[in-house]
Design a protein around this motif. Structure first.
Motif, short mmCIF file in Angstrom:
data_model
loop_
_atom_site.label_atom_id
_atom_site.label_comp_id
_atom_site.label_asym_id
_atom_site.label_seq_id
_atom_site.Cartn_x
_atom_site.Cartn_y
_atom_site.Cartn_z
N ARG A 319 31.34 -55.43 1.09
CA ARG A 319 30.01 -55.95 1.40
C ARG A 319 29.24 -56.21 0.10
O ARG A 319 29.61 -55.71 -0.97
CB ARG A 319 29.25 -54.94 2.28
CG ARG A 319 29.86 -54.82 3.67
CD ARG A 319 29.05 -53.93 4.56
NE ARG A 319 29.13 -52.53 4.18
CZ ARG A 319 28.51 -51.55 4.84
NH1 ARG A 319 27.77 -51.84 5.90
NH2 ARG A 319 28.64 -50.30 4.45
N PRO A 320 28.15 -56.94 0.17
CA PRO A 320 27.43 -57.32 -1.06
C PRO A 320 26.85 -56.12 -1.79
O PRO A 320 26.53 -55.09 -1.20
CB PRO A 320 26.31 -58.24 -0.55
CG PRO A 320 26.77 -58.70 0.80
CD PRO A 320 27.58 -57.59 1.36
N SER A 321 26.73 -56.25 -3.10
CA SER A 321 26.04 -55.29 -3.94
C SER A 321 24.62 -55.83 -4.17
O SER A 321 24.33 -56.98 -3.83
CB SER A 321 26.78 -55.15 -5.26
OG SER A 321 28.07 -54.61 -5.04
N PRO A 322 23.68 -55.12 -4.75
CA PRO A 322 23.95 -53.79 -5.33
C PRO A 322 23.71 -52.66 -4.35
O PRO A 322 23.07 -52.84 -3.31
CB PRO A 322 22.92 -53.74 -6.46
CG PRO A 322 21.75 -54.49 -5.91
CD PRO A 322 22.34 -55.60 -5.09
N THR A 323 24.23 -51.49 -4.74
CA THR A 323 23.93 -50.25 -4.05
C THR A 323 22.69 -49.66 -4.70
O THR A 323 22.62 -49.55 -5.93
CB THR A 323 25.11 -49.27 -4.17
OG1 THR A 323 26.21 -49.78 -3.40
CG2 THR A 323 24.75 -47.89 -3.68
N SER A 372 27.20 -48.83 0.86
CA SER A 372 26.48 -47.55 0.84
C SER A 372 26.79 -46.80 -0.44
O SER A 372 27.88 -46.91 -1.00
CB SER A 372 26.87 -46.71 2.06
OG SER A 372 26.49 -47.35 3.25
N PRO A 373 25.85 -45.97 -0.94
CA PRO A 373 26.06 -45.24 -2.19
C PRO A 373 26.90 -43.97 -2.01
O PRO A 373 26.75 -43.25 -1.01
CB PRO A 373 24.64 -44.88 -2.62
CG PRO A 373 23.86 -44.83 -1.35
CD PRO A 373 24.47 -45.84 -0.44
N PHE A 374 27.77 -43.72 -2.96
CA PHE A 374 28.50 -42.46 -3.07
C PHE A 374 27.88 -41.66 -4.21
O PHE A 374 27.61 -42.20 -5.29
CB PHE A 374 29.98 -42.71 -3.37
CG PHE A 374 30.82 -42.90 -2.14
CD1 PHE A 374 31.68 -41.89 -1.70
CD2 PHE A 374 30.76 -44.08 -1.41
CE1 PHE A 374 32.46 -42.06 -0.57
CE2 PHE A 374 31.53 -44.26 -0.28
CZ PHE A 374 32.38 -43.25 0.15
#
Length: 390
Positions: A319-323, A372-374
């Protein structure tokens, strides 16, 4: 292969038999360095020793070893120099059967330290116990505060210089079950280099004293004020994701969102790619457009300065960035973003704690259509604690 290990009296060497290409005796240091060949037998009918071999018995002064061998067709016990020169001499014995085996003298060896914890190649944080493990049960009456010492290398980080500091040891205990001497401290040791010394005033349960003092250097790491900052607890086997809405979910130290598909702990590589910075676990704040939060409250000193560091990665789902993530700690607040990347970005900030309790919060600001952020390896370091070990 290598067989029949035997410790030298001073604990500095281990002798052993190596069977390839021919049976011969060697010595080596416990850390695997300084391999030295002691014998050069061709193992013929006239020169060599039994295929089964025998442990070499060290001379009390460590200058050589005793072993059974046949030299010039004469079977007997020979003393071989330990310096690798190959010099040997036959030990006179009474008439009788040929000697093929020399019994081990381990029971007559003095006690020695087999290992220390912390180990020299480790740098654990929050050190409050230093342990010396012995090869034999000790006489507890000889384990006293005077039998051990601890030196801190000081600000220069170098031992044996003028700023070295002797660290008081509040409690010294003998652990009977582990044949270990334990040094206990009321507070974690300050970060830095240390040297622990165990004196030769300690004796074993049979009355034998150590032949010399034992020393080991170790580093006390900087303590992390965050509990479970690497998300490695609980340690999960295999590969997968477990969501916070699952009744089996737990994440010690952290407050996590519980709704639906909002948050999960990933372990291993369920999608054949490592989505963690270190170790094998990390967390994903999976808000999908909702401001989902991950937080932890920790103890601080009002007015003191602290440093926050963490690793930020993205889901990499295509999916598109940015996170995007909002980071809030004390009065500090900043948005952090990471674009398309195959690795984690290491982010860091300094903040002032206004009170005795400070809360760190990560909030997912990524759009519903984005990765989504990790989060991984969250670390907060603060002012040095009071004097080491006080």
């Amino acid at each position: 292969g290598d067989y029949w290990p035997s410790w030298s009296p001073d604990g500095e060497w281990i002798s052993f038999i190596r069977t390839q290409p021919t049976n011969n005796y060697f010595k080596i240091r416990p850390d695997g360095t300084d391999l030295t060949q002691l014998t050069s037998f061709p193992n013929t009918s006239a020169n060599g020793f039994s295929t089964n071999g025998s442990p070499a018995i060290w001379l009390p002064d460590g200058s050589g070893v005793l072993l059974p061998a046949k030299i010039g067709g004469v079977q007997g016990i020979y003393a071989v120099a330990a310096n690798g020169s190959g010099v040997l001499r036959r030990i006179p014995t009474a008439e009788g059967a040929e000697i093929d085996f020399v019994g081990s003298a381990v029971i007559d060896q003095p006690p020695r330290v087999s290992r220390f914890d912390p180990a020299p190649d480790n740098a654990p944080a929050g050190v409050r116990t230093v342990t010396a493990f012995f090869t034999r049960p000790l006489d507890p009456t000889t384990v006293t505060p005077g039998s051990v010492s601890l030196i801190f290398a000081g600000a220069d980080g170098i031992l044996d210089t003028t700023d070295d500091v002797s660290v008081p040891i509040p409690t010294v205990k003998y652990n009977t079950a582990q044949s270990a001497v334990e040094l206990h401290f009321n507070l974690s040791l300050s970060p830095g280099l240390y040297r622990v010394t165990v004196s030769n005033s300690i004796r074993d349960s049979g009355g034998r004293f150590m032949t010399h003092p034992f020393q080991s250097d170790f580093v006390a790491g900087i303590p992390n004020l965050i509990v479970n900052g690497d998300f490695e607890q609980p340690a999960l086997a295999g590969n997968g994701d477990i969501y916070s809405s699952d009744s089996r979910f737990s994440l010690p130290g952290w407050t996590v969102p519980k709704g639906g598909n909002q948050f999960f702990l990933e372990y291993g590589e369920p999608f054949s790619v490592a989505r963690h910075s270190k170790g094998r676990q990390s967390v994903c704040i999976n808000g999908d457009g909702a401001p989902v939060k991950l937080s932890q409250t920790f103890a601080t000193v009002a007015g003191a300065s602290y440093h926050l560091q963490f690793a930020l990665g993205e889901e990499r789902s295509g999916r598109p960035s940015p996170t995007r993530v909002m980071v809030e700690v004390a009065d500090f607040k900043q948005e952090v973003a990471i674009g398309s990347t195959a690795s984690f970005a290491i982010e860091g900030f300094t903040f002032i704690a206004p009170t005795a309790q400070t809360t760190l919060t990560f909030t997912d600001l990524t759009s519903a259509a984005g990765d989504s952020p990790f989060i991984d390896d969250v670390f907060v370091s603060g002012p040095e604690p009071p004097s080491a070990g006080q």
